[in-house]
Every structure is written in structure tokens, then in C-alpha cells.
Design a protein around this motif. Structure first.
Motif, PDB file in Angstrom:
ATOM      1  N   ASP A  91       0.835  -1.199   0.000  1.00  0.00           N
ATOM      2  CA  ASP A  91       0.000   0.000   0.000  1.00  0.00           C
ATOM      3  C   ASP A  91       0.867   1.245   0.000  1.00  0.00           C
ATOM      4  OD1 ASP A  91      -2.662  -1.009   0.062  1.00  0.00           O
ATOM      5  OD2 ASP A  91      -2.348  -1.619   2.138  1.00  0.00           O
ATOM      6  N   PHE A  92       0.319   2.300  -0.577  1.00  0.00           N
ATOM      7  CA  PHE A  92       0.853   3.631  -0.332  1.00  0.00           C
ATOM      8  C   PHE A  92       0.214   4.151   0.955  1.00  0.00           C
ATOM      9  CE2 PHE A  92       2.509   3.757  -4.600  1.00  0.00           C
ATOM     10  CZ  PHE A  92       3.559   4.681  -4.512  1.00  0.00           C
ATOM     11  N   PHE A  93       1.032   4.764   1.809  1.00  0.00           N
ATOM     12  CA  PHE A  93       0.561   5.200   3.123  1.00  0.00           C
ATOM     13  C   PHE A  93       1.334   6.454   3.518  1.00  0.00           C
ATOM     14  CE2 PHE A  93       4.053   2.274   3.552  1.00  0.00           C
ATOM     15  CZ  PHE A  93       4.883   2.855   4.491  1.00  0.00           C
ATOM     16  N   VAL A  94       0.971   7.025   4.662  1.00  0.00           N
ATOM     17  CA  VAL A  94       1.672   8.186   5.192  1.00  0.00           C
ATOM     18  C   VAL A  94       2.905   7.702   5.929  1.00  0.00           C
ATOM     19  CG1 VAL A  94       1.538  10.190   6.718  1.00  0.00           C
ATOM     20  CG2 VAL A  94      -0.460   9.489   5.399  1.00  0.00           C
ATOM     21  N   ASP A  95       4.060   8.098   5.458  1.00  0.00           N
ATOM     22  CA  ASP A  95       5.305   7.670   6.075  1.00  0.00           C
ATOM     23  C   ASP A  95       5.413   8.280   7.462  1.00  0.00           C
ATOM     24  OD1 ASP A  95       7.742   6.659   6.620  1.00  0.00           O
ATOM     25  OD2 ASP A  95       8.821   7.678   5.000  1.00  0.00           O
ATOM     26  N   ALA A  96       5.970   7.518   8.401  1.00  0.00           N
ATOM     27  CA  ALA A  96       6.087   7.978   9.783  1.00  0.00           C
ATOM     28  C   ALA A  96       7.336   8.806  10.021  1.00  0.00           C
ATOM     29  CB  ALA A  96       6.091   6.782  10.737  1.00  0.00           C
ATOM     30  N   GLY A  97       8.040   9.209   8.976  1.00  0.00           N
ATOM     31  CA  GLY A  97       9.252   9.998   9.142  1.00  0.00           C
ATOM     32  C   GLY A  97       8.952  11.446   9.506  1.00  0.00           C
ATOM     33  N   PRO A  98       9.972  12.295   9.419  1.00  0.00           N
ATOM     34  CA  PRO A  98       9.782  13.711   9.805  1.00  0.00           C
ATOM     35  C   PRO A  98       8.703  14.420   8.999  1.00  0.00           C
ATOM     36  CG  PRO A  98      12.119  13.169   9.606  1.00  0.00           C
ATOM     37  CD  PRO A  98      11.373  11.998   9.060  1.00  0.00           C
ATOM     38  N   ASP A  99       8.494  13.998   7.727  1.00  0.00           N
ATOM     39  CA  ASP A  99       7.484  14.659   6.902  1.00  0.00           C
ATOM     40  C   ASP A  99       6.107  14.031   7.048  1.00  0.00           C
ATOM     41  OD1 ASP A  99       9.416  16.332   5.961  1.00  0.00           O
ATOM     42  OD2 ASP A  99       9.804  15.195   4.131  1.00  0.00           O
ATOM     43  N   GLY A 100       5.956  13.069   7.958  1.00  0.00           N
ATOM     44  CA  GLY A 100       4.671  12.404   8.118  1.00  0.00           C
ATOM     45  C   GLY A 100       3.953  12.755   9.387  1.00  0.00           C
ATOM     46  N   ARG A 101       4.319  13.844  10.024  1.00  0.00           N
ATOM     47  CA  ARG A 101       3.740  14.206  11.304  1.00  0.00           C
ATOM     48  C   ARG A 101       2.678  15.282  11.135  1.00  0.00           C
ATOM     49  NH1 ARG A 101       9.529  14.579  14.458  1.00  0.00           N
ATOM     50  NH2 ARG A 101       9.953  12.339  14.516  1.00  0.00           N
ATOM     51  N   PHE A 102       1.590  15.070  11.821  1.00  0.00           N
ATOM     52  CA  PHE A 102       0.483  16.022  11.799  1.00  0.00           C
ATOM     53  C   PHE A 102       0.484  16.798  13.110  1.00  0.00           C
ATOM     54  CE2 PHE A 102      -0.544  13.104   8.543  1.00  0.00           C
ATOM     55  CZ  PHE A 102      -1.380  13.754   7.654  1.00  0.00           C
ATOM     56  N   THR A 103       0.444  18.092  13.016  1.00  0.00           N
ATOM     57  CA  THR A 103       0.470  18.954  14.190  1.00  0.00           C
ATOM     58  C   THR A 103      -0.718  19.900  14.138  1.00  0.00           C
ATOM     59  OG1 THR A 103       1.839  20.640  13.130  1.00  0.00           O
ATOM     60  CG2 THR A 103       2.984  18.858  14.276  1.00  0.00           C
ATOM     61  N   ARG A 104      -0.987  20.528  15.247  1.00  0.00           N
ATOM     62  CA  ARG A 104      -2.026  21.559  15.272  1.00  0.00           C
ATOM     63  C   ARG A 104      -1.605  22.723  14.377  1.00  0.00           C
ATOM     64  NH1 ARG A 104      -5.855  20.591  19.069  1.00  0.00           N
ATOM     65  NH2 ARG A 104      -5.337  19.132  20.716  1.00  0.00           N
ATOM     66  N   PHE A 105      -2.581  23.441  13.905  1.00  0.00           N
ATOM     67  CA  PHE A 105      -2.326  24.517  12.945  1.00  0.00           C
ATOM     68  C   PHE A 105      -2.860  25.824  13.511  1.00  0.00           C
ATOM     69  CE2 PHE A 105      -3.238  26.895   8.991  1.00  0.00           C
ATOM     70  CZ  PHE A 105      -1.983  26.848   8.418  1.00  0.00           C
ATOM     71  N   PRO A 106      -2.064  26.502  14.335  1.00  0.00           N
ATOM     72  CA  PRO A 106      -2.563  27.729  14.975  1.00  0.00           C
ATOM     73  C   PRO A 106      -2.565  28.953  14.078  1.00  0.00           C
ATOM     74  CG  PRO A 106      -0.327  27.284  15.674  1.00  0.00           C
ATOM     75  CD  PRO A 106      -0.732  26.124  14.818  1.00  0.00           C
ATOM     76  N   SER A 107      -1.694  28.994  13.078  1.00  0.00           N
ATOM     77  CA  SER A 107      -1.615  30.169  12.213  1.00  0.00           C
ATOM     78  C   SER A 107      -0.982  29.770  10.896  1.00  0.00           C
ATOM     79  CB  SER A 107      -0.798  31.283  12.872  1.00  0.00           C
ATOM     80  OG  SER A 107       0.541  30.852  13.068  1.00  0.00           O
ATOM     81  N   GLY A 108      -1.270  30.545   9.857  1.00  0.00           N
ATOM     82  CA  GLY A 108      -0.715  30.284   8.549  1.00  0.00           C
ATOM     83  C   GLY A 108       0.146  31.425   8.059  1.00  0.00           C
ATOM     84  N   GLU A 109       0.377  31.448   6.764  1.00  0.00           N
ATOM     85  CA  GLU A 109       1.184  32.466   6.125  1.00  0.00           C
ATOM     86  C   GLU A 109       0.402  33.037   4.944  1.00  0.00           C
ATOM     87  OE1 GLU A 109       3.982  33.542   7.212  1.00  0.00           O
ATOM     88  OE2 GLU A 109       4.524  32.025   8.708  1.00  0.00           O
ATOM     89  N   PRO A 110       0.763  34.237   4.505  1.00  0.00           N
ATOM     90  CA  PRO A 110       0.110  34.772   3.294  1.00  0.00           C
ATOM     91  C   PRO A 110       0.307  33.835   2.105  1.00  0.00           C
ATOM     92  CG  PRO A 110       1.362  36.485   4.432  1.00  0.00           C
ATOM     93  CD  PRO A 110       1.706  35.192   5.107  1.00  0.00           C
ATOM     94  N   VAL A 111      -0.749  33.663   1.305  1.00  0.00           N
ATOM     95  CA  VAL A 111      -0.725  32.725   0.180  1.00  0.00           C
ATOM     96  C   VAL A 111      -0.973  33.486  -1.111  1.00  0.00           C
ATOM     97  CG1 VAL A 111      -1.510  30.836   1.637  1.00  0.00           C
ATOM     98  CG2 VAL A 111      -3.195  32.203   0.405  1.00  0.00           C
ATOM     99  N   ASP A 112      -0.612  32.854  -2.215  1.00  0.00           N
ATOM    100  CA  ASP A 112      -0.872  33.433  -3.533  1.00  0.00           C
ATOM    101  C   ASP A 112      -2.330  33.192  -3.909  1.00  0.00           C
ATOM    102  OD1 ASP A 112       1.807  34.109  -3.659  1.00  0.00           O
ATOM    103  OD2 ASP A 112       2.364  32.236  -4.675  1.00  0.00           O
ATOM    104  N   ASP A 113      -2.950  34.212  -4.492  1.00  0.00           N
ATOM    105  CA  ASP A 113      -4.348  34.127  -4.947  1.00  0.00           C
ATOM    106  C   ASP A 113      -5.258  33.569  -3.856  1.00  0.00           C
ATOM    107  OD1 ASP A 113      -3.484  35.029  -7.429  1.00  0.00           O
ATOM    108  OD2 ASP A 113      -3.134  32.998  -8.164  1.00  0.00           O
ATOM    109  N   PRO A 114      -5.346  34.245  -2.711  1.00  0.00           N
ATOM    110  CA  PRO A 114      -6.185  33.711  -1.630  1.00  0.00           C
ATOM    111  C   PRO A 114      -7.664  33.718  -2.011  1.00  0.00           C
ATOM    112  CG  PRO A 114      -5.467  35.942  -1.113  1.00  0.00           C
ATOM    113  CD  PRO A 114      -4.744  35.552  -2.361  1.00  0.00           C
ATOM    114  N   VAL A 115      -8.372  32.704  -1.574  1.00  0.00           N
ATOM    115  CA  VAL A 115      -9.792  32.581  -1.819  1.00  0.00           C
ATOM    116  C   VAL A 115     -10.421  31.886  -0.614  1.00  0.00           C
ATOM    117  CG1 VAL A 115      -9.506  30.384  -3.026  1.00  0.00           C
ATOM    118  CG2 VAL A 115     -11.561  31.747  -3.414  1.00  0.00           C
TER     119      VAL A 115
END
Length: 857
Positions: free
Chosen positions: A362-386
Motif C-alpha cells: 500500500d501507499f501510506f503516510v510515512d512515519a518519518g519527519p514529513d509524516g507528522r500532523f500537528t495543530r495549525f494555529p496560524s498560517g502564512e500569506p498565500v498566492d491568490d487567496p480565496v
């Protein structure tokens, strides 16, 4: 020592006392000595108040600058300012009006009143229940907010109740500094210590990345921002210590100058100069230490944030790609999964699951450094916001949220479970996949959210391979390696895109193994629009299944020979599940990074989707669920590449009646697994129904947990108030239960002095016990002092009945004194610290040691 009986014994002393009573009139009861004049208010030097205010204000300002990288919002200044003003004002009033322990109660009350509007502003405007929930969260964060703050990705803004630790630190540091400073005397210089707490909080809970070094000529200053903040509080503390420690001497010298103004002026100036130089030297030493330590700090620091890692990892979830075909069955094909509304141009895609790991099955979410889910308290300005609004419908109940990355701000949830969804919302900042796991079961019909997302066009794939060697073991995939060799394409991005396009052109769409009941709607829709014919295909995307796909392509290409028409090369049968996984393996075989994405395409025109898997405009159903691959070269940017097979040209081998031999060996087990919804991501059709009691407890558990945490926070806040009365009672019990009558007599004396000290009665001058009793105006004080002295000095000591009588008189005296006090003064005496401070003990009567010789008294 005239009151101590002679060595003739207690009997002679009793006869002498009786004859004295016969010779003199009966003495009157000694009147209580008048208490020292004490007004309702305590005056504090205005200079001391101003200095304490400036010191604490500097600490809060430096702390606000220190925590700004954590929160990155101007709200920090409002919280810090209100915290400083309220804490300093309460401590000043408590000192002036002699509130005692009432000052602590007032500080706790101010914190409870201000925690929602200051630290949980999201609860404002949500009605009484929302305010109550915000108060519960704020109080619970007193104990849990520190760890929560470390688990969030910076900056956190005003997310939920993360501002509570800053409010608590600002109020606590200000209150402690003001209490020590306004007390004056020897404790005033200690007020510099709490001023370090706000800056320490920002440094400890901040990012591991320090500020960039600056060049000052030949000198490189490492971490200049952090060094400057520490320097400010250290210099302010050094100035305060130098200034406050000399206040008493300056006052005495001013009195001396007023009496003899012509003398001692030079000495005063010299002392002032010495103190000023001492303060400057202290500040220079602090700066020197900071400058010496700062170069030792690398760009990456070890802070608690790096060691606390409670991020949610979803590797236990069944691969959502394995459940792809369930959306193509008749019951889900036309069932609405969610609806989408946008204020402006819609994003090209809504991404759900992003799968970057592959284990051969199967393809799955890897448990490495790029596979961690954290809370999202704030973001950054994005291109073409909608602004995109999504409402979940009956056809979807997974944990993955459709979003168009990147997110400019946290999602705002609505519906009956908005609070639970907000608390259970996590984002993987590496892949920009978003999940919501309230209770571990994901979203359900009626849930909804709104967020500011990016409507920017898809990135164009670019860059060279990240490495020359393949990123997978081609010995495990010989058919894939053979097919790539036959294509004779360069290992460049253009070569990769051409390989994926050939894979699509030579494939043919099929969502099922049979065209029987429950699996015909997709075929009828495709046949009506494209003339698609049914060809069976097995589900799954294991190595065995993908190798069978490439085997079809290899055999067809060998049979067709060189120079064959492209239509004659069509042989691979499958859908997005197999072809997206195959494209991902092709990219890795050519040295590019890849990951499979599950989501939908948005748009009104036909070009927005791909043949066989159209785009959705407002309502997205199982028909619109798609899978594609994202690739990345050494340029570092992920770019989507569609991999869906074509639907118009059927495979020529099947038209000639050739039967591929591998179909009977694979499909039964793999297709059967597709019917099982992923654990925790699909409905409860295959799960036993929960009992009513279990559902009731599951609904009640979050309320019980929040109430329990709030009660725990209140107990921790009230713990200092509960400690003092218990400690005093244990001390009194220990004194009364002493083994010998002499120790009990001394314990009674100490209990009397401590009790009177807590009520504000302390002897002005040290002296003998009799002198102390006269100063305190204690009835029967002479007998008390004489009896205790006899217990200490005489050979015979005292009897147990004498010790009991001492305790009786002490209890009566303290009870009489308490009866004269009002309720608040009795409460203040109960929580007074005077009897526990060394300054109160120094005013007690010194206890001379007994003489070593037998005749000493």
C-alpha cells in the motif's frame, strides 16, 4: 531573675507568695497593653512605588518582545499590558490596604475574570455556553497549556487558549516583583529576580532558530536579539539592586544632613558614586557573560519544543488509496461526499490524503519527519487567496479534509461539533494534508468548515532527479524495469512526463472486476459519454498488481513490434488507484521523489477534469474522487501530474479474444479487501453497533474530562491557600505533643508569640520574656514568663500540670484576641506568613543556654 523561686524549692516559694498576698492588697488584673498605633493603610515611599512599576514594566516589555516569535500577533502587547496593570495595581492596593492573603485571592480572581477576553478571545461572541467553555479551557490550560504550546507549529497566534501561559507569566512575574519591591528593606533587591521570568519564558518556549548574527566591523554578534533582551533585563535588575539596596542609608543620611547640613556631604557623594559605579559594573559583567556565551549558541538550539513531540501520526490508518474503488460502486458513485462554495475563483484541486510511503502493498503516510500532523494555529500569506467553504454530506465520513494548500489561517469549523472539530484539527505542513479526528472517527454529515486557501494554478514540474540511482529496488519490479528500458527515455523531467503520458495512453479505465449489480453505474456513465466498454480489472496497488499491469504493457509492445500504432499498444487495465501508484514508481525508478494524492478536481468545464473522472463544481460525489501523483526534482517544489488512463480506445488484445492469465490469481483477495472501509475512516457498516451506554459515555467523556481538568487547575491555584492553615495546625499539634513538660512549655510560649505575630502584634524591642509580655499586654503574662523561665533554668523543671495550664492560658489568650478581630482580619491572620518569617523570630526572646555547672540557673 527576681521572679524565679530560690533553691529552697517550690513549697517555700508558695509560702512566700501567700504571705505577700496577705501583706498587700489583691493585685488588679493587668490591663492589656495598648496596641501599637496602626492605621488602616500602610504608606509606601512614592519613589519605591515608581521604581517598582518601572522595573516590572521593563520586564513585561522585554518579555513581550521575547514571546513575539511564538505568537506573532499584536495581541501579545494587549495581554502583557493588562496583565502588568492589573497585577501591579492589586499588589499595590493589597500592600496599602493591608489585605494580606486577600491579595493572592484578588490576583486569582483577576486572572479568572480576564482569562477569557484576554487569553481565549475566540470564545467571545459565542454566547453564554461558549464563554463557559472558554473559561473551562482557559483554566485547564493553566496546567496543560505549557505542553500544548510546545506541540504547536510556530507562530501560534491566538489559537484556542495558547495565550494563557503568557498571561500567567506576565501576571506572576509582575506580582512577585512588585510584592518584593514594595515590601522594602532587605527584600527589595530580590525583586530583580522575577523580572527574568518573561524573557526566560520566550526563550525556552520559542523556536530552536535564534536570530541571525550581525556584523559590527570585525565583531560578529551571535543571536543579537536574544542577547539584547537578556541585557535589558539584566541591566534593569542591576540598576534596581544598586538603587533599592541604598534606600535606607540615603534616608538616614538625609536625616543627618537635616540636623547637620554642613557635615558629611562629601561622604554622601562618594557613597552615591560608589553605588553608581557598582551598578554599572554589574551591568557590564552581565553583558560580558552574555557576549561570551552567545557565540557558543549555534543557529539551532536545543529547546523543550524539540524534545516534546506528541504530533498525531496516521500510519495506523488503512491506506485511503486502498478504499478508492469503494467510491466507484453504485451506492457511492452518485452519493454526495461534500459540497464546496468559493468566494471568487475556485482552486484547481482539493487535496485530501497525501501518501508518500510505499511498502510493496500500500501507499501510506510515512512515519518519518514529513509524516507528522500537528495543530495549525496560524498560517502564512498565500498566492491568490480565496475563501473556500466545505460541508460534509452523507457520502463521506473519513478523517481527511479536502483543502487547497497552503492554508492562510486555521479553518473555522461550524455545525454541532465545531468545538470538537477545532480541537481535533491537524495539518501536515510538509504535505499540506489536513485531518480532523474528533474521538478518532473523523468527520460526518453536518460538519463543515471555512478557510482561506490558495487558488493559484498548479505548479509546473521542473528540476533534475534528486539522485542518479533509482529510489526503489528495481530487482523487486523487473517488469517495471523492462518497460522503462523499452521506452528509451532520458532520466530528466521531460523524460518522466513522457513516460507517464505513455502509461496513460496505453492504459484503459476499469473500476471493477465485474459488470454485475452494484458495479454498473460508472460503466453506463462512461459508455454514454465516451463509448467505454467493460474490461475487468483487479483492485489493489501492490507490487504484484502493478507488475501485472506492466506485464500487460510489455507483452503488448513485444507483440505489436517496433513502429506500431499507439492504439495497438493499449493493454494496461485499471483505474486511478493502479495508474497513480504506477506513475509514482516510475518517478522513483528515474530518481525523482513522488507521492500519491487522493482528492477531487474543481471546475465547471470539461477541461477541469480528465475523461472518466470529471471535475465537480458545487457537489462532489464518488464519481469525482480522483488520484494523481506529485513529483519533485532537485528544485524542491512538488508538482501534480495526472495519471488516469484513457477511456476511448479499448485494448486490442482483448478484442482479438486473448485472455490475460493473471486475472484469476489476484482479484478475489485484493478486491474483497476493498469492501472493508479503512479503520477509523469509513462508516460503521462492518462494525458492531455500539451500545447505548457506550455512546452515552463517549458523549459524556469530553465534558467530564474538561470539568476534571478545570477542577485540577483550581486546586493547584488554591494549593498555597490550603497549605498555610494545615502547616500551622501541624506545628501547633507537634508542640503540644512534645515528650517533656519543659518542651511543651516552650512550645506554648512559641505558639503564643506566633499567634500574636500573625495578628500583627510583635514586640517592638527584644528583651526578656517578662518584657515581651509587657509590650504585648498579655494578662497573666508575668506568670507565663516566670513559668517558662522556670522550665528553662531551674533544676527541678516544671510538672506536666503546669505545662497544661500554660497551654490553657495560651489558648484562652489567642481566642480572646481573635474574638476582637473582624472576619477579614481573622482570615488574614490565618494565612499570615509573619510567624514563618525569620524577621518575626528575631524579635522573640533569645533562649540562653543552660549553664554547664549543676548550680547554674
Amino acid at each position: 531573675m527576681s521572679d524565679i523561686p530560690s533553691e529552697a524549692g517550690p513549697r517555700r516559694a508558695a509560702r512566700g507568695a501567700a504571705s505577700a498576698r496577705l501583706r498587700s492588697p489583691k493585685p488588679k488584673r493587668e490591663p492589656r497593653a495598648r496596641r501599637p498605633a496602626r492605621g488602616r493603610r500602610t504608606r509606601t515611599s512614592p519613589a519605591l512605588v515608581a521604581g517598582a512599576a518601572v522595573l516590572s514594566a521593563v520586564a513585561v516589555i522585554a518579555g513581550a518582545l521575547s514571546v513575539m516569535p511564538i505568537y506573532r500577533t499584536p495581541w501579545v502587547w494587549l495581554v502583557g499590558g493588562v496583565a502588568w496593570a492589573s497585577a501591579f495595581g492589586i499588589v499595590w492596593l493589597g500592600r496599602r490596604l493591608r489585605w494580606g492573603v486577600g491579595t493572592v485571592a484578588a490576583l486569582i480572581g483577576a486572572f479568572v475574570v480576564g482569562v477569557v477576553p484576554l487569553a481565549v478571545p475566540s470564545a467571545l461572541g459565542t454566547g453564554p455556553l461558549g464563554l463557559l467553555s472558554g473559561l473551562v479551557d482557559g483554566l485547564a490550560t493553566v496546567t496543560l497549556g505549557w505542553k500544548q504550546l510546545l506541540t504547536l507549529t510556530l507562530p501560534v497566534g491566538t489559537y484556542q487558549a495558547v495565550m494563557v501561559p503568557w498571561l500567567l507569566v506576565a501576571m506572576g512575574a509582575t506580582a512577585m516583583s512588585a510584592a518584593l519591591a514594595l515590601r522594602g528593606g532587605r527584600l527589595a533587591p530580590l525583586a530583580a529576580i522575577p523580572t527574568l521570568l518573561p524573557v526566560a519564558f520566550g526563550v525556552t518556549f520559542g523556536s530552536s532558530q535564534v536570530s541571525a548574527p550581525i556584523e559590527l566591523g570585525a565583531l560578529t554578534v551571535t543571536a543579537p536579539r536574544e542577547l539584547a533582551l537578556w541585557a535589558v533585563v539584566c541591566v534593569a535588575g542591576a540598576i534596581w539592586v544598586a538603587w533599592s539596596s541604598g534606600m535606607g542609608r540615603r534616608r538616614a543620611l538625609r536625616l543627618g544632613r537635616s540636623a547637620q547640613p554642613a557635615e558629611g556631604a562629601g561622604g554622601v557623594r562618594r557613597n552615591a558614586a560608589v553605588r553608581a559605579i557598582s551598578g554599572v559594573l554589574t551591568a557590564l559583567v552581565a553583558l560580558g557573560i552574555g557576549a561570551a556565551v552567545a557565540p557558543l549558541a549555534n543557529a539551532d538550539r536545543n529547546v523543550p519544543r524539540d524534545r516534546v513531540d506528541p504530533q498525531l501520526v496516521v500510519r495506523e490508518q488503512t491506506s485511503p488509496l486502498a478504499g478508492y474503488r469503494a467510491a466507484k460502486r453504485d451506492e457511492a458513485f452518485a452519493a454526495p461526499m461534500f459540497s464546496v462554495r468559493t468566494e471568487g475563483a475556485a482552486p484547481a484541486r482539493l487535496r485530501m490524503a497525501v501518501l508518500d510511503g510505499y511498502d510493496g502493498v500500500d501507499f501510506f503516510v510515512d512515519a518519518g519527519p514529513d509524516g507528522r500532523f500537528t495543530r495549525f494555529p496560524s498560517g502564512e500569506p498565500v498566492d491568490d487567496p480565496v475563501t473556500v467553504s466545505v460541508e460534509i454530506a452523507e457520502g463521506y465520513d473519513g478523517i481527511w479534509l479536502p483543502v487547497a494548500p497552503p492554508l492562510a489561517a486555521p479553518l473555522t469549523f461550524d455545525g454541532p461539533r465545531s468545538g470538537a472539530l477545532g480541537d481535533a484539527f491537524y495539518v501536515n505542513r510538509a504535505s499540506w494534508a489536513a485531518i480532523a479526528v474528533p474521538g478518532g472517527r473523523g468527520v460526518r454529515a453536518g460538519d463543515g468548515y471555512t478557510g482561506e486557501m490558495s487558488a493559484a494554478a498548479d505548479r509546473e514540474p521542473s528540476g533534475d532527479p534528486v539522485q542518479d540511482a533509482p529510489l526503489i529496488d528495481l530487482e523487486r519490479t523487473p517488469q517495471l524495469a523492462q518497460w522503462l528500458d523499452a521506452q528509451q527515455l532520458p532520466t530528466t523531467m521531460d523524460g518522466l512526463l513522457e513516460a507517464i503520458q505513455r502509461l496513460r495512453d496505453r492504459g484503459y479505465l476499469s473500476h471493477s472486476l465485474t459488470d454485475g449489480a452494484g458495479e454498473r453505474e460508472w460503466l453506463e456513465t462512461a459508455a454514454t459519454e465516451y463509448g467505454t466498454k467493460f474490461v475487468p480489472s483487479a483492485g489493489g496497488h501492490s507490487i504484484a498488481r502493478l507488475e501485472s499491469l506492466f506485464l500487460q504493457l510489455n507483452e503488448q509492445q513485444r507483440a505489436a513490434g517496433e513502429g506500431a500504432d499507439e492504439r495497438a499498444l493499449v493493454a494496461g487495465i485499471g483505474d486511478d488507484e493502479q495508474f497513480a501508484a504506477a506513475a509514482g514508481l516510475i518517478a522513483r525508478a528515474m530518481g525523482f521523489e513522488s507521492r500519491v494524492v487522493l482528492g477531487v478536481r474543481l471546475g465547471d468545464d470539461d477541461d477541469a477534469g480528465v475523461p472518466g473522472v470529471p471535475a465537480c463544481a458545487e457537489v462532489c460525489t464518488g464519481e469525482h474522487l480522483a488520484a494523481w501523483v506529485e513529483v519533485r526534482g532537485d528544485g524542491g517544489a512538488w508538482a501534480p501530474v495526472d495519471a488516469s488512463p484513457q477511456v476511448e480506445t479499448p485494448p486490442s488484445t482483448l478484442e482479438r479474444g486473448e485472455q490475460l492469465p493473471e486475472f484469476p490469481s489476484v482479484p478475489e483477495e485484493r478486491d474483497a479487501s476493498q469492501a472493508d472501509p479503512p479503520s477509523g475512516t469509513s462508516g460503521d457498516a462492518n462494525e458492531p453497533a455500539d451500545s447505548t451506554d457506550r455512546n452515552a459515555f463517549a458523549a459524556l467523556w469530553p465534558v467530564l474530562r474538561a470539568v476534571g481538568l478545570s477542577l485540577l487547575a483550581l486546586v493547584l491555584l488554591a494549593l498555597p491557600l490550603l497549605f498555610l492553615p494545615v502547616a500551622k495546625r501541624l506545628r501547633r499539634k507537634r508542640r503540644r505533643a512534645a515528650a517533656s513538660p519543659e518542651e511543651r512549655a516552650l512550645g506554648a510560649w512559641d505558639a503564643l508569640i506566633d499567634g500574636l505575630a500573625d495578628m500583627g502584634r510583635v514586640a517592638a524591642e527584644p528583651g526578656s520574656r517578662r518584657d515581651v509580655m509587657e509590650q504585648l499586654g498579655v494578662p497573666s503574662g508575668s506568670w507565663l514568663a516566670w513559668t517558662v523561665d522556670r522550665a528553662v533554668y531551674s533544676h527541678e523543671g516544671i510538672e506536666g500540670s503546669d505545662a497544661d495550664q500554660l497551654w490553657t492560658l495560651v489558648d484562652e489568650e489567642l481566642a480572646a484576641r481573635r474574638a476582637e478581630l473582624g472576619m477579614w482580619k481573622r482570615l488574614r491572620a490565618e494565612y499570615s506568613l509573619r510567624s514563618l518569617l525569620p524577621s518575626a523570630r528575631t524579635r522573640r526572646v533569645a533562649r540562653p543556654l543552660r549553664r554547664a555547672n549543676a548550680g547554674g540557673r
